[in-house]
Design an enzyme around this catalytic site. Structure first.
Site, PDB file in Angstrom:
ATOM      1  N   SER A 102       0.842  -1.196   0.000  1.00  0.00           N
ATOM      2  CA  SER A 102       0.000   0.000   0.000  1.00  0.00           C
ATOM      3  C   SER A 102       0.877   1.245   0.000  1.00  0.00           C
ATOM      4  O   SER A 102       1.745   1.385  -0.860  1.00  0.00           O
ATOM      5  CB  SER A 102      -0.961  -0.049   1.192  1.00  0.00           C
ATOM      6  OG  SER A 102      -1.969   0.929   1.071  1.00  0.00           O
ATOM      7  N   GLU A 115      -9.157  -4.869  -4.610  1.00  0.00           N
ATOM      8  CA  GLU A 115      -8.533  -3.882  -3.719  1.00  0.00           C
ATOM      9  C   GLU A 115      -9.549  -3.036  -2.942  1.00  0.00           C
ATOM     10  O   GLU A 115      -9.445  -2.846  -1.734  1.00  0.00           O
ATOM     11  CB  GLU A 115      -7.627  -2.940  -4.526  1.00  0.00           C
ATOM     12  CG  GLU A 115      -6.416  -3.595  -5.154  1.00  0.00           C
ATOM     13  CD  GLU A 115      -5.258  -3.785  -4.196  1.00  0.00           C
ATOM     14  OE1 GLU A 115      -5.413  -3.532  -2.993  1.00  0.00           O
ATOM     15  OE2 GLU A 115      -4.183  -4.211  -4.666  1.00  0.00           O
ATOM     16  N   HIS A 125      -7.856  -5.286  -0.346  1.00  0.00           N
ATOM     17  CA  HIS A 125      -6.603  -4.594  -0.063  1.00  0.00           C
ATOM     18  C   HIS A 125      -5.979  -5.158   1.214  1.00  0.00           C
ATOM     19  O   HIS A 125      -6.666  -5.348   2.224  1.00  0.00           O
ATOM     20  CB  HIS A 125      -6.890  -3.098   0.100  1.00  0.00           C
ATOM     21  CG  HIS A 125      -5.667  -2.247   0.156  1.00  0.00           C
ATOM     22  ND1 HIS A 125      -4.800  -2.130  -0.912  1.00  0.00           N
ATOM     23  CD2 HIS A 125      -5.162  -1.443   1.142  1.00  0.00           C
ATOM     24  CE1 HIS A 125      -3.828  -1.289  -0.583  1.00  0.00           C
ATOM     25  NE2 HIS A 125      -4.019  -0.877   0.654  1.00  0.00           N
TER      26      HIS A 125
END
Length: 525
Positions: A205, A328, A429
């Site tokens: 990330s 995600e 995610h």
């Protein structure tokens, strides 16, 4: 930060806890089976007072042996449910430290092992290297490597560019902290059994966004030799004009006129954290797709937008693994986080902002992009668009460019447990993190397995760990275990490894999105 010392040195290995000599003093960790662990070794001095918004400085040396067995201060931040942090941890400015996990064999034989340096995620404003998910012990046991986890400044103190207010403020402090940590690794990791000539930087990330930024920063050249970027928001880097506007809004929230910006150096931490919390929510709500805090083009550390640097062939010549997760955006919907736009209305606002930021984009081009999402008026379409705009396409633009000069491998993480599928999270995610580190929770404390799936997940995790470790050791993610061969990525074929219960290799699995978005990178300035 622990400050307990001994005046008499103890044995480095036999009959004692592990002790290593750093440039600033000796540090003692603990044995956990065949793995030595050190927590919160300082790589820089506390950035407080006049140094609050300044680049990191070397830590003060110490006499005797410093105990590094408990976590020190974590970077000041507004706690939220998106990033679970142990309630026992405390926030403070003495937060520039790192953790080290090393195999006993490397310490005893002094045979240098590959080093993997982890940069945690958290939207540039959350998280810490003290999170249990990032414990490096299982990676060390599986791959005979040295793992380093880096703590660095976040949010207003690390990624809010206040340099437009005064020369007392330096931009990109979080990145500067990471570079200081990589320099510490270069200068000290041999004492822990690590090879300073074989360093892999990896992150997820915003940590992966830092990886892609560092891949284009002249200041980081030579500090790492391979890179792994998991779900990098590679186009989330902003210009100085926008940064100045955000800085002004930050002062407004603190009820400080620009002429008194210097008072930020002595402002109580809780006031800064509180104002930053409001700002970090306010910006993405008003401008979907944007973050308040992120790396900034400063003309020095970040000479120009990293995605432009990649496309001009100016990224460091190092092997790269890069990829995204299939779903995600789903996690941001579940947690109702404003960080990503996950509703049709928010996505439409984001698209209008993209068009305004890129006058060179024709209405036809915008229409072509949206045509790839026929259900854009539904949540499903909004999630797909948000996933591609923030993560999928930026990762592909990086891959297309980097692969022209350096070995590159692209993956898509599709694996999801039955529970995550039922909860409509899927391969959301950050869901690959326990697979990369091998750190699944127990049955009672890991709801992702409440409907089963642990055996498959453990097998997928083993394959991922072996690939990541092989890459760190040899520069090629070829696990010698009968796993599916993972060919390098080439722009002509866009060959991608789909990581799932059964791995598959597919050419250009996101062909429709590629066709719609095109090769010109689209982001925010």
């Amino acid at each position: 930060m622990s400050t307990q010392f001994e005046t008499e040195p103890s044995s480095d290995v036999d009959g004692a806890e592990p002790v290593a000599q750093t440039a600033h003093g000796r540090v003692r960790g603990r044995w956990n089976g065949q793995v030595a662990t050190w927590r919160s070794i300082p790589y820089a001095a506390a950035p407080a007072g006049p140094n609050r918004f300044r680049p990191p400085r070397s830590p003060q040396s110490w006499e005797g042996i410093r105990d590094c067995v408990t976590f020190g201060d974590i970077a000041p931040q507004t706690m939220g449910n998106m990033v679970p942090v142990d309630s026992d941890l405390r926030m403070g400015e003495d937060c520039l430290w790192l953790n080290v996990w090393a195999p006993r064999r490397a310490i005893e034989t002094r045979e240098p092992r590959p080093v993997m340096v982890w940069l945690h995620g958290g939207a540039y404003c959350l998280g810490t290297a003290a999170q249990g998910i990032y414990d490096g012990r299982k990676l060390v046991e599986a791959g005979d490597v040295v793992i380093v986890g880096v703590n660095y400044r976040l949010g207003a103190l690390g990624f809010l560019d206040l340099s437009s207010l005064s020369d007392d403020f330096t931009p990109n402090l979080g990145l500067l902290d990471q570079i200081a940590a990589l320099e510490w690794v270069r200068d000290n990791i041999a004492a822990f059994g690590g090879d300073p000539g074989n360093v892999t930087v990896f992150g997820e990330s915003s940590g992966a966004g830092c990886v892609t930024a560092l891949l284009t920063s002249p200041r980081s050249a030579g500090l790492f030799h391979r890179a792994i970027a998991e779900s990098p928001p590679a186009t989330t880097v902003f210009g100085q004009e926008r940064a100045a506007g955000v800085a002004q809004r930050f002062l407004e929230l603190l009820e400080l006129p620009a002429a008194r910006a210097i008072e930020l150096l002595e402002c109580p931490l809780d006031r800064i954290v509180s104002a930053a919390g409001v700002l970090l929510d306010e910006v993405p709500l008003k401008e979907p797709g944007r973050l308040a805090a992120a790396p900034v083009v400063d003309g020095d550390l970040i000479p120009s937008y990293p995605i432009d640097q990649f496309q001009r062939g100016r990224s460091h010549r190092v092997p790269l693994i890069i990829g995204t997760n299939k779903d995600e955006a789903s996690l941001f919907r579940v947690f109702r986080s404003p960080i990503m736009p996950v509703t049709p209305d928010a996505v439409n606002v984001m698209l209008r902002d993209v068009a305004a930021n890129h006058p060179e984009l024709s209405h036809e081009r915008i229409a072509e992009i949206t045509s790839a999402y026929p259900d854009l008026d539904k949540t499903r379409g909004a999630l797909a668009m948000s996933t591609d705009a923030a993560f999928r396409m930026p990762a592909h633009w990086v891959s297309d460019a980097h692969a022209t000069h350096s070995p590159t491998w692209m993956y898509r993480f599709d694996q999801a447990t039955p529970m995550l599928k039922a909860a409509r999270v899927g391969a959301g995610h950050a869901t690959e993190l326990p697979y990369v580190f091998g750190n699944f929770g127990t049955f009672n404390h890991d709801p992702t397995f409440w409907l089963g799936g642990r055996k498959v997940a453990t097998e997928v995790s083993g394959r991922m760990m072996r690939r990541w470790l092989a890459f760190a050791t040899h520069g090629v993610p070829a696990a010698i275990d009968g796993s599916k061969h993972w060919p390098p990525y080439h722009p002509a074929t866009r060959t991608t490894l789909l990581i799932d219960a059964i791995d598959r290799v597919v050419d250009n699995p996101d062909r429709e999105q590629h066709t719609a978005w095109g090769e010109q990178a689209v982001g925010f300035s």
